[in-house]
Design a protein around this motif. Structure first.
Motif, PDB file in Angstrom:
ATOM      1  N   ILE A 271       0.161  -6.685 -13.784  1.00 56.19           N
ATOM      2  CA  ILE A 271       0.698  -7.052 -12.456  1.00 56.19           C
ATOM      3  C   ILE A 271       1.849  -6.106 -12.083  1.00 56.19           C
ATOM      4  CG2 ILE A 271       1.835  -8.863 -11.111  1.00 56.19           C
ATOM      5  CD1 ILE A 271       0.457 -10.911 -12.998  1.00 56.19           C
ATOM      6  N   LYS A 272       2.730  -5.859 -13.086  1.00 51.66           N
ATOM      7  CA  LYS A 272       3.928  -5.049 -12.818  1.00 51.66           C
ATOM      8  C   LYS A 272       3.570  -3.621 -12.379  1.00 51.66           C
ATOM      9  CE  LYS A 272       6.676  -4.100 -16.396  1.00 51.66           C
ATOM     10  NZ  LYS A 272       7.761  -4.217 -17.377  1.00 51.66           N
ATOM     11  N   PHE A 273       2.617  -3.011 -13.074  1.00 48.42           N
ATOM     12  CA  PHE A 273       2.298  -1.610 -12.777  1.00 48.42           C
ATOM     13  C   PHE A 273       1.183  -1.489 -11.735  1.00 48.42           C
ATOM     14  CE2 PHE A 273       4.325  -1.612 -16.965  1.00 48.42           C
ATOM     15  CZ  PHE A 273       5.392  -0.762 -16.691  1.00 48.42           C
ATOM     16  N   ARG A 274       1.276  -2.355 -10.707  1.00 45.16           N
ATOM     17  CA  ARG A 274       0.278  -2.329  -9.616  1.00 45.16           C
ATOM     18  C   ARG A 274       0.569  -1.164  -8.674  1.00 45.16           C
ATOM     19  NH1 ARG A 274       4.048  -6.083  -9.042  1.00 45.16           N
ATOM     20  NH2 ARG A 274       5.292  -6.009  -7.130  1.00 45.16           N
ATOM     21  N   GLY A 301      -4.272  -0.692 -11.237  1.00 43.27           N
ATOM     22  CA  GLY A 301      -2.897  -0.267 -10.982  1.00 43.27           C
ATOM     23  C   GLY A 301      -2.693   1.234 -10.999  1.00 43.27           C
ATOM     24  N   ILE A 302      -1.463   1.649 -11.335  1.00 37.33           N
ATOM     25  CA  ILE A 302      -1.089   3.067 -11.217  1.00 37.33           C
ATOM     26  C   ILE A 302      -1.759   3.961 -12.262  1.00 37.33           C
ATOM     27  CG2 ILE A 302       1.152   2.615 -10.122  1.00 37.33           C
ATOM     28  CD1 ILE A 302       2.465   3.050 -12.874  1.00 37.33           C
ATOM     29  N   GLY A 303      -2.247   3.366 -13.354  1.00 41.17           N
ATOM     30  CA  GLY A 303      -2.922   4.145 -14.392  1.00 41.17           C
ATOM     31  C   GLY A 303      -1.948   4.926 -15.272  1.00 41.17           C
TER      32      GLY A 303
HETATM   33  P1  ADP Z   1       7.779  -2.097 -20.407  1.00 40.34           P
HETATM   34  O1  ADP Z   1       6.717  -2.819 -19.633  1.00 40.34           O
HETATM   35  O2  ADP Z   1       8.931  -2.951 -20.745  1.00 40.34           O
HETATM   36  O3  ADP Z   1       8.149  -0.788 -19.802  1.00 40.34           O
HETATM   37  P2  ADP Z   1       5.743  -1.794 -22.432  1.00 40.34           P
HETATM   38  O4  ADP Z   1       5.911  -1.500 -23.883  1.00 40.34           O
HETATM   39  O5  ADP Z   1       5.092  -3.078 -22.048  1.00 40.34           O
HETATM   40  O6  ADP Z   1       7.183  -1.718 -21.827  1.00 40.34           O
HETATM   41  O7  ADP Z   1       4.943  -0.595 -21.772  1.00 40.34           O
HETATM   42  C1  ADP Z   1       5.290   0.744 -22.069  1.00 40.34           C
HETATM   43  C2  ADP Z   1       4.916   1.654 -20.913  1.00 40.34           C
HETATM   44  O8  ADP Z   1       3.494   1.742 -20.797  1.00 40.34           O
HETATM   45  C3  ADP Z   1       5.391   1.131 -19.584  1.00 40.34           C
HETATM   46  O9  ADP Z   1       6.723   1.506 -19.318  1.00 40.34           O
HETATM   47  C4  ADP Z   1       4.406   1.813 -18.620  1.00 40.34           C
HETATM   48  O10 ADP Z   1       4.831   3.127 -18.326  1.00 40.34           O
HETATM   49  C5  ADP Z   1       3.131   1.873 -19.416  1.00 40.34           C
HETATM   50  N1  ADP Z   1       2.207   0.761 -19.069  1.00 40.34           N
HETATM   51  C6  ADP Z   1       2.045  -0.402 -19.737  1.00 40.34           C
HETATM   52  N2  ADP Z   1       1.101  -1.166 -19.168  1.00 40.34           N
HETATM   53  C7  ADP Z   1       0.640  -0.488 -18.097  1.00 40.34           C
HETATM   54  C8  ADP Z   1      -0.354  -0.725 -17.089  1.00 40.34           C
HETATM   55  N3  ADP Z   1      -1.094  -1.851 -17.069  1.00 40.34           N
HETATM   56  N4  ADP Z   1      -0.554   0.231 -16.149  1.00 40.34           N
HETATM   57  C9  ADP Z   1       0.151   1.387 -16.164  1.00 40.34           C
HETATM   58  N5  ADP Z   1       1.105   1.681 -17.075  1.00 40.34           N
HETATM   59  C10 ADP Z   1       1.348   0.766 -18.035  1.00 40.34           C
END
Ligand code: ADP
Length: 365
Positions: A271-274, A301-303
């Motif tokens: 959800i966060k990286f949408r 999301g952003i990938g």
């Molecule tokens: P945080 O969410 O606290 O930054 P995480 O360990 O959960 O730390 O994730 C590490 C990094 O991996 C994130 O900062 C992000 O850049 C990338 N990432 C994780 N999940 C996703 C996702 N679903 N889509 C895109 N990038 C992601």
């Protein structure tokens, strides 16, 4: 009457040997095969006709054949029931050339045709694979324990000096209120922010180092678990108009709290990286594969670029700044640890700008 009974016993005995669930091979003093049962045919993938009369060396890998005639001679010089090659790794070879590890029991049989040796052969490939996996797991556990211990001590010991800094900063700030101008007030604000952030990081590190402790498994219905995870994230799902589809989930023997944390981390990241200006769509699926279950959490999301696929699972590794997306870079490190505690693996497949699929497995055995 006695003759009939004898013949009947003979037939029963023959059937027992022929259909025994172990490979049985009878070999004479010249090392020639005189009998193989059905299981041996199946194991070595040779029809009986191709084995009877042949030297038993045909069933031994070429690199080990040379020594065998000597060993046969030694056995026949003082034939006793025993395991073959104690302390050595034994291997056999199938008709198609496949080698496999075996355990062999040898039993001398005295017959009117002379002494024969009955070899009972057990394919131990699966046991070897399990032993190797267990060894790997034990090594990993001990490595993890060392790291955990280090992370625990480091994070625990860092708390105290941080508390002291925090206390003195507050005292100085209070004592100097009247002489502080806007610039120095801003400095104090930044110091306090940095202290808060460091407290969060130390707390996260402590939590990470405690993850492997108190680890109990019980059967958990993951359909229910995922509904609960969704309920916990309801406000974020609602605010961002997230569409989530969850496939049928299995009931698995897992640690409920940690698996819940795992799904929660992956789902909140999805959800966060949408992408801005697009509706987040998330698909969560489970698929049975041999001795494990594979789960996938797919987002649009952003990938992530391929060069970061491994790095993101390491502690404190982030690809974006805290201003863009809040977080501390510990979520995926926690996920990796939880998955490994369930004898599984975690990885990501992704195309930048299109979305990511986070996959993990959980061993069922
Ligand atoms: P945080 O969410 O606290 O930054 P995480 O360990 O959960 O730390 O994730 C590490 C990094 O991996 C994130 O900062 C992000 O850049 C990338 N990432 C994780 N999940 C996703 C996702 N679903 N889509 C895109 N990038 C992601």
């Amino acid at each position: 009457m006695k003759q009939k009974q004898y013949i009947h016993q003979e037939i029963t005995f023959h059937l027992m040997v022929e259909y025994s669930p172990n490979a049985l091979i009878l070999v004479n003093e010249e090392s020639k095969i005189v009998y193989v049962n059905l299981y041996a045919e199946k194991l070595f993938k040779y029809p009986k006709t191709e084995l009877i009369g042949r030297g038993v060396e045909i069933l031994i890998p070429e690199r080990l054949r040379e020594k065998h005639p000597g060993l046969v001679k030694m056995f026949f010089s003082s034939p006793t029931s025993r395991a073959m090659g104690v302390g050595r790794d034994l291997y056999a070879v199938k008709k198609d050339g496949t080698e496999f590890p075996v355990e062999i029991g040898l039993n001398p049989l005295v017959t009117i045709e002379g002494t024969l040796v009955l070899a009972a052969i057990i394919d131990i490939s699966e046991r070897k694979i399990k032993d190797a996996a267990l060894k790997k797991q034990l090594e990993l556990e001990s490595k993890n324990q060392e790291l955990e211990q280090f992370a625990y001590i480091a994070s625990h010991d860092l708390r105290e000096p941080l508390r002291t800094i925090n206390n003195y900063i507050q005292v100085i700030e209070e004592d100097c209120t009247e002489i502080l101008n806007d610039t120095s007030r801003n400095y104090f604000y930044s110091i306090n922010q940095a202290i808060r952030r460091m407290e969060v990081l130390i707390g996260a590190l402590l939590e990470y180092s405690r993850l492997g402790k108190d680890f109990l498994f019980s059967p958990v219905d993951l359909n229910v678990l995922l509904e609960n995870v969704k309920a916990d994230l309801a406000s974020s799902i609602h605010t961002n108009q997230v569409r989530i589809h969850i496939g049928t989930m299995p009931v698995l023997n897992v640690n409920e709290i940690k698996i819940r944390q795992l799904f929660q981390n992956l789902l909140s990241n999805a959800i966060k990286f949408r992408k801005k200006n697009s509706i987040p769509q998330i698909l969560i699926l489970a698929e049975k594969q041999d001795t494990r279950w594979k789960f996938s959490i797919k987002d649009n999301g952003i990938g992530i670029e391929e060069k970061h696929f491994t790095r993101i699972f390491q502690i404190f590794q982030r690809l974006n700044t805290s201003e863009e997306y809040e977080g501390n870079g510990i979520g995926l490190a926690n996920c990796k640890k939880i998955v490994e505690l369930h004898n599984g693996e975690i990885w990501v497949e992704s195309t930048p700008g299109e979305g990511s699929v986070f996959c993990f497995t959980i061993a069922t055995q």
